[in-house]
Design an enzyme around this catalytic site. Structure first.
Site, short mmCIF file in Angstrom:
data_model
loop_
_atom_site.label_atom_id
_atom_site.label_comp_id
_atom_site.label_asym_id
_atom_site.label_seq_id
_atom_site.Cartn_x
_atom_site.Cartn_y
_atom_site.Cartn_z
N TYR A 62 0.66 -1.33 0.43
CA TYR A 62 0.03 0.22 -0.19
C TYR A 62 1.39 1.46 -0.43
CZ TYR A 62 -4.83 -0.58 -0.09
OH TYR A 62 -6.78 -1.06 -0.67
N GLU A 64 -0.17 4.58 -0.71
CA GLU A 64 -1.40 6.52 -0.94
C GLU A 64 -0.07 7.14 -0.70
OE1 GLU A 64 -4.40 4.79 1.92
OE2 GLU A 64 -5.67 5.12 -0.46
N ASP A 207 -5.66 13.08 -25.25
CA ASP A 207 -5.53 12.13 -24.87
C ASP A 207 -5.44 11.30 -26.02
OD1 ASP A 207 -6.55 8.83 -24.78
OD2 ASP A 207 -8.56 10.13 -23.55
N THR A 233 -3.26 5.81 -21.87
CA THR A 233 -3.42 5.04 -21.27
C THR A 233 -2.07 4.00 -22.01
OG1 THR A 233 -4.37 3.82 -23.36
CG2 THR A 233 -5.91 4.25 -21.60
N LYS A 236 -1.40 0.06 -24.91
CA LYS A 236 -2.05 0.28 -26.24
C LYS A 236 -0.61 -0.09 -27.31
CE LYS A 236 -6.52 1.71 -25.53
NZ LYS A 236 -6.63 2.81 -24.83
N ARG A 242 -1.36 -2.93 -18.58
CA ARG A 242 -3.35 -2.05 -17.69
C ARG A 242 -2.61 -1.30 -17.46
NH1 ARG A 242 -7.54 -3.14 -21.15
NH2 ARG A 242 -5.98 -4.58 -22.41
N1 DSN Z 1 -11.52 0.33 -25.11
C1 DSN Z 1 -10.81 0.98 -26.00
C2 DSN Z 1 -10.85 1.26 -26.69
O1 DSN Z 1 -10.56 -0.21 -26.92
O2 DSN Z 1 -10.28 1.69 -27.83
C3 DSN Z 1 -10.90 2.53 -25.68
O3 DSN Z 1 -11.17 2.77 -24.24
#
Ligand code: DSN
Length: 456
Positions: A62, A64, A207, A233, A236, A242
């Site tokens: 933990y 925080e 984004d 994110t 990707k 993730r």
């Molecule tokens: N679910 C993601 C995507 O596939 O683009 C975006 O959150």
């Protein structure tokens, strides 16, 4: 209790002996990934080093707070892990501030609202069915329920309607504008949106979840000189675990010197509790990997593959939104097969071992659940080592599968849809073309081994 800190193989062998049922599911998923072609544009295969970090003892802690300012003891090494990730993110993206704690993209985006807006404030983002993300103000997302969302759209040609966005911004004076998308195949117009944000005094958030790896690899313009805040994110094109990050740019600090502090407070304690330190470690590794020269080549190959895939599809008569791509993604317009035919395409391709996702297209004549398009992406295939030659073959396989869906039309009566799709799946599973394609897909996949060291 038996403790271990072995490699990923050892960890799976522990699961195998303790929980054979769960092991069976994980093993089947590994086999699915190995024997199929993963073409969902938001998915990728992390390195084994990233997987090890995510399965490490850091999950036990933990912490925080932030490095040097924690609410729990015992964070000496966690501080080092988080600082490493933060410093790598700042260097890689050329920004003065990075927060690596967001659990995933949607919380990260919500944390930006929390930092910059009050409930009821006007916000703007690309409309969901035009390719925008749920969290950019869609009506069923908390971001559209809590804030007053004024969406902008794409033009008939599929490119962002900058003029409409400017007009809406001047009329509605948003507090926050999003540039970025989840189903958009062209370069994001960061510079144009910076001008719009300046004209109406808004914060501009970019984004870049989908394209972060392309930005780092130098094959997509960076938003760092245009946006005030950047979210992404990490799983990707960036090819990490993730998770997500929020970054503040020099431009952001110039507009609001307290911006970094606002973002950090929105993440914790505003929205989240303890960070997932094992994921932060995975992010640190992914950022290190992305800083290597070979990652630039990887990013460039993603785009070359995407373009080759687009060419292969178009020359076989398929329609693509914007007639091509600048990034990792192709958006197929399937209206020639009938409104709502994305589900048939997704299912037929899945039966062939090609994983894609149904997606709306601009001006979709159907609905988000039964959309008229599919999204295809090349990041995961490129990680496996596939190149233009394979994309040309895959384009042929995809078109072969689509030939099988021609006679199926989504029933207008919503009650009949589930039953109709059930029958379609049964029939498609008996198709010889699909069976032949499944074999070709497995043969091709076997030439590009995935996680070869993960011996099960
Ligand atoms: N679910 C993601 C995507 O596939 O683009 C975006 O959150």
């Amino acid at each position: 209790m038996h403790l271990f800190c072995g490699d990923i193989t050892t960890i799976l062998s522990e699961i195998k002996s303790k929980d054979p049922e769960l092991f069976g599911y994980i093993n089947s998923e590994l086999e699915r990934q190995r024997t199929g072609l993963e073409m969902i544009p938001s998915e990728n295969f992390t390195s084994e080093a990233v997987l090890q970090a995510c399965g490490s003892v850091l999950t036990n802690k933990y912490s925080e707070g932030y490095s040097g300012k924690r609410y729990y003891g015992g964070n000496e090494f966690i501080d080092s892990v988080e600082s490493l990730a933060v410093e790598r993110a700042k260097k890689l993206f050329g920004v003065p501030h990075a927060n690596v704690q967001p659990y995933s993209g949607s919380p990260a985006n919500f944390e930006v609202y929390l930092a910059l807006c009050k409930p009821g404030d006007v916000v703007m983002g690309l409309n969901l069915t035009d390719g925008g993300h749920l969290t950019h103000g869609w009506k069923t997302s908390a971001t559209g329920l809590i804030y007053k969302s004024v969406p902008y759209h794409v033009k008939k040609d599929g490119y962002t309607d900058i003029e409409e966005a400017r007009k809406l911004a001047i009329e509605n004076k948003p507090k926050l504008i999003w540039v970025g998308a989840t189903a958009y195949t062209r370069e994001f117009p960061f510079e144009e949106f910076a001008g719009i944000a300046d004209e109406c005094g808004a914060y501009l958030a970019a984004d870049i979840s989908h394209i972060a790896g392309l930005v780092v690899g130098g094959v997509h313009k960076s938003p760092k000189d245009y946006a005030h805040v950047i979210t992404t994110t990490t799983h990707k094109t960036l090819r990490g675990p993730r998770g997500a990050m929020i970054m503040v740019t020099e431009r952001g600090l110039k507009k609001d010197p307290g911006l970094s502090d606002k973002i950090d407070k929105a993440v914790f304690p505003g929205m989240q509790g303890g960070p997932h330190d094992h994921i932060v470690a995975g992010i640190a590794i992914a950022l290190l990997e992305a800083s290597k020269p070979e990652f630039k080549e990887y990013a460039a190959q993603i785009v070359r593959n995407s373009r080759a895939l687009a060419e292969g599809l178009m020359k076989r008569g398929q329609k693509l939104v914007t007639n091509g791509t600048d990034n990792h993604m192709v958006l197929m317009d399937l209206t020639q097969f009938g409104a709502g035919s994305g589900i048939f395409a997704q299912e037929a391709l899945e039966a062939s071992g090609i994983t894609v996702n149904k997606n709306t297209i601009p001006g979709d004549p159907s609905s988000p659940f039964y959309p008229s398009g599919i999204r295809l992406g090349t990041p995961a295939l490129t990680t496996r080592g596939m190149k233009e030659k394979e994309m040309e073959i895959i384009a042929g396989l995809i078109c072969g599968c689509l030939g099988e869906i021609k006679k199926y039309k989504l029933p207008a009566d919503k009650e009949q849809r589930a039953k109709y799709i059930g029958s379609f799946k049964t029939e498609i599973s008996a198709s010889e073309t699909i069976a032949e394609n499944r074999k070709k897909v497995a043969d091709m996949a076997s030439l590009f081994p995935l996680y070869p060291k993960m011996g099960l």
